[in-house]
Design an enzyme around this catalytic site. Structure first.
Site, PDB file in Angstrom:
ATOM      1  N   ASN A  33       1.606   3.103 -14.596  1.00 12.89           N
ATOM      2  CA  ASN A  33       0.795   3.362 -15.790  1.00 12.89           C
ATOM      3  C   ASN A  33       0.454   4.845 -15.796  1.00 12.89           C
ATOM      4  O   ASN A  33       0.883   5.596 -14.918  1.00 12.89           O
ATOM      5  CB  ASN A  33      -0.437   2.447 -15.852  1.00 12.89           C
ATOM      6  CG  ASN A  33      -1.453   2.733 -14.742  1.00 12.89           C
ATOM      7  OD1 ASN A  33      -1.425   3.798 -14.109  1.00 12.89           O
ATOM      8  ND2 ASN A  33      -2.336   1.792 -14.486  1.00 12.89           N
ATOM      9  N   LYS A  48      -1.502  -8.639  -8.161  1.00  9.25           N
ATOM     10  CA  LYS A  48      -0.432  -8.106  -9.012  1.00  9.25           C
ATOM     11  C   LYS A  48       0.890  -8.851  -8.795  1.00  9.25           C
ATOM     12  O   LYS A  48       1.618  -9.137  -9.743  1.00  9.25           O
ATOM     13  CB  LYS A  48      -0.268  -6.606  -8.764  1.00  9.25           C
ATOM     14  CG  LYS A  48      -1.519  -5.836  -9.193  1.00  9.25           C
ATOM     15  CD  LYS A  48      -1.391  -4.361  -9.065  1.00  9.25           C
ATOM     16  CE  LYS A  48      -2.740  -3.667  -9.177  1.00  9.25           C
ATOM     17  NZ  LYS A  48      -3.461  -3.930 -10.423  1.00  9.25           N
ATOM     18  N   LEU A  59       1.540   3.237 -21.167  1.00 11.39           N
ATOM     19  CA  LEU A  59       0.487   4.184 -21.561  1.00 11.39           C
ATOM     20  C   LEU A  59      -0.663   3.510 -22.301  1.00 11.39           C
ATOM     21  O   LEU A  59      -1.356   4.141 -23.089  1.00 11.39           O
ATOM     22  CB  LEU A  59       1.112   5.287 -22.442  1.00 11.39           C
ATOM     23  CG  LEU A  59       2.318   6.027 -21.830  1.00 11.39           C
ATOM     24  CD1 LEU A  59       3.000   6.919 -22.862  1.00 11.39           C
ATOM     25  CD2 LEU A  59       1.897   6.853 -20.625  1.00 11.39           C
ATOM     26  N   ASP A 111      -9.409  -9.104 -23.019  1.00 11.17           N
ATOM     27  CA  ASP A 111      -9.479  -8.795 -21.581  1.00 11.17           C
ATOM     28  C   ASP A 111      -8.154  -8.136 -21.183  1.00 11.17           C
ATOM     29  O   ASP A 111      -7.099  -8.756 -21.280  1.00 11.17           O
ATOM     30  CB  ASP A 111      -9.690 -10.125 -20.808  1.00 11.17           C
ATOM     31  CG  ASP A 111      -9.818  -9.929 -19.309  1.00 11.17           C
ATOM     32  OD1 ASP A 111      -9.556  -8.821 -18.813  1.00 11.17           O
ATOM     33  OD2 ASP A 111     -10.173 -10.914 -18.626  1.00 11.17           O
ATOM     34  N   ASP A 118       0.743  -6.345 -15.526  1.00 14.03           N
ATOM     35  CA  ASP A 118       1.475  -7.405 -14.813  1.00 14.03           C
ATOM     36  C   ASP A 118       2.303  -8.224 -15.804  1.00 14.03           C
ATOM     37  O   ASP A 118       3.440  -8.612 -15.502  1.00 14.03           O
ATOM     38  CB  ASP A 118       0.497  -8.309 -14.056  1.00 14.03           C
ATOM     39  CG  ASP A 118      -0.283  -7.534 -12.998  1.00 14.03           C
ATOM     40  OD1 ASP A 118       0.251  -6.528 -12.505  1.00 14.03           O
ATOM     41  OD2 ASP A 118      -1.413  -7.938 -12.677  1.00 14.03           O
TER      42      ASP A 118
HETATM   43  O1  RIB Z   1      -3.450  -6.216 -12.107  1.00 13.16           O
HETATM   44  C1  RIB Z   1      -4.573  -7.049 -12.114  1.00 13.16           C
HETATM   45  C2  RIB Z   1      -4.814  -7.578 -10.723  1.00 13.16           C
HETATM   46  O2  RIB Z   1      -5.179  -6.522  -9.868  1.00 13.16           O
HETATM   47  C3  RIB Z   1      -5.944  -8.560 -10.617  1.00 13.16           C
HETATM   48  O3  RIB Z   1      -5.546  -9.885 -10.858  1.00 13.16           O
HETATM   49  C4  RIB Z   1      -6.496  -8.334  -9.224  1.00 13.16           C
HETATM   50  O4  RIB Z   1      -6.232  -9.376  -8.359  1.00 13.16           O
HETATM   51  C5  RIB Z   1      -5.861  -7.018  -8.757  1.00 13.16           C
HETATM   52  O5  RIB Z   1      -4.943  -7.232  -7.799  1.00 13.16           O
END
Ligand code: RIB
Length: 313
Positions: free
Chosen positions: A185, A40, A222, A247, A253
């Protein structure tokens, strides 16, 4: 150009794409497996960097093959690795991710490895980076100590602090006191406040619980229901943008990194939220975590198309 600084996780993801998630005890055949940069902390810094910020991640990795995946990622992105500290006696953090191709949803098991030994001193070593920052950004994928140090440095230098409390951890509630923006979230919001955030009233109630802990602004992401933001005076909702989902890994992030980038360059919170909403939407249209983060020109174009807002390219 703004600058985003913070300690965070650096992880290598092993992602398998499956037609449908297996149920316990079931074996399903996957279509494709991919090694890629994740974590993250690192994902959010990559998002901020691609969105246009100068970034500094303070992290730890092992000296192994997964660590090399991260090193190459930083080289390719031309991001500084000055504070990504090699830790010979620890393995690089790894995540096992399944992505269901029908829905784009993901399931993640994470192994923190070297991320667990990131220390307060590691963060203090990077103090000069905080002095010139426009935003400090942290998540909960390291221990508590580096987060507390980042909070202290943010306060010392008067830099806005964004806390993305993901994944959900059993940290003392004081971790939220004095935080400028908290960005859970829906699952995390429920876990920290005890309020299942299904309706607008639930969001208001969850926000009130965060305010009681000393948070100044609450932003609830959300998923397909969009984003709820409360600044202590009133709550507003931003609809999710409609895009083809490939995906969803790293969508949160993308949101956090882009939001931090926008704040760090002095955009208003309202525009920063919309900028972040566009970044999150763009990220789910591509596979991978760090590698799915959109570039500034894409976000700027979407911001104009969706909200009619024009900012510097
Ligand atoms: O938020 C997604 C991330 O969560 C992934 O890349 C994984 O590494 C986990 O940390």
């Amino acid at each position: 150009m703004g600058k985003v600084v913070g300690p965070g996780s650096a992880i290598t993801d092993v992602t398998g794409y499956v037609q449908r998630f297996p149920v316990p005890g079931q074996t399903v055949q996957g279509n494709r497996v991919q090694f890629g940069p994740g974590g993250k902390g690192s994902n959010q810094m990559t998002a901020a960097h691609r969105a246009g910020a100068d970034v500094c991640l303070i992290a730890r990795r092992g000296e192994d093959f997964p660590g090399q995946v991260l090193r190459e990622h930083y080289q390719n992105e031309k991001m500084s690795q000055k504070y990504i500290l090699a830790t010979p006696d620890q393995s690089t953090g790894m995540a096992l991710i399944e992505v269901e191709q029908q829905s784009g949803q993901n399931r993640i098991a994470v192994f923190l490895g070297a991320n667990e030994v990131l220390s307060r001193e590691d963060v203090r070593m990077a103090e000069e980076e905080f002095a010139g920052a426009g935003a400090v950004l942290v998540q909960f994928e390291t221990g508590l100590e580096p987060i507390l140090e980042a909070k202290e440095l943010a306060r010392t230098y008067g830099v806005p602090l964004i806390v993305n409390p993901a994944p959900c951890r059993d940290f003392p509630p004081e971790v939220f006191s004095g935080v400028d923006y908290v960005t859970p979230n829906e699952t995390e919001a429920e876990q920290y406040t005890g309020v299942p955030v299904r309706t607008a009233e639930d969001c208001e109630e969850a926000a009130r619980k965060f305010f009681a802990l000393g948070v100044k602004n609450v932003i609830l992401t959300l998923g397909s229901r969009g984003v709820f933001w409360h600044d202590g005076k009133k709550g507003t909702t931003l609809d999710a943008l409609k895009v083809p989902v490939v995906d969803t890994t790293g969508a949160g992030d993308a949101f956090n990194g882009a939001f931090a980038c926008a704040l760090s360059e002095g955009l208003s919170p309202d525009v920063a939220l919309k900028f972040a909403n566009c970044a999150a939407a763009l990220s789910v249209t591509k596979p991978g975590a760090s590698l799915s983060m959109p570039y500034r020109n894409e976000i700027v174009a979407k911001l104009k198309a969706e909200y009619g807002i024009e900012i510097e390219k």
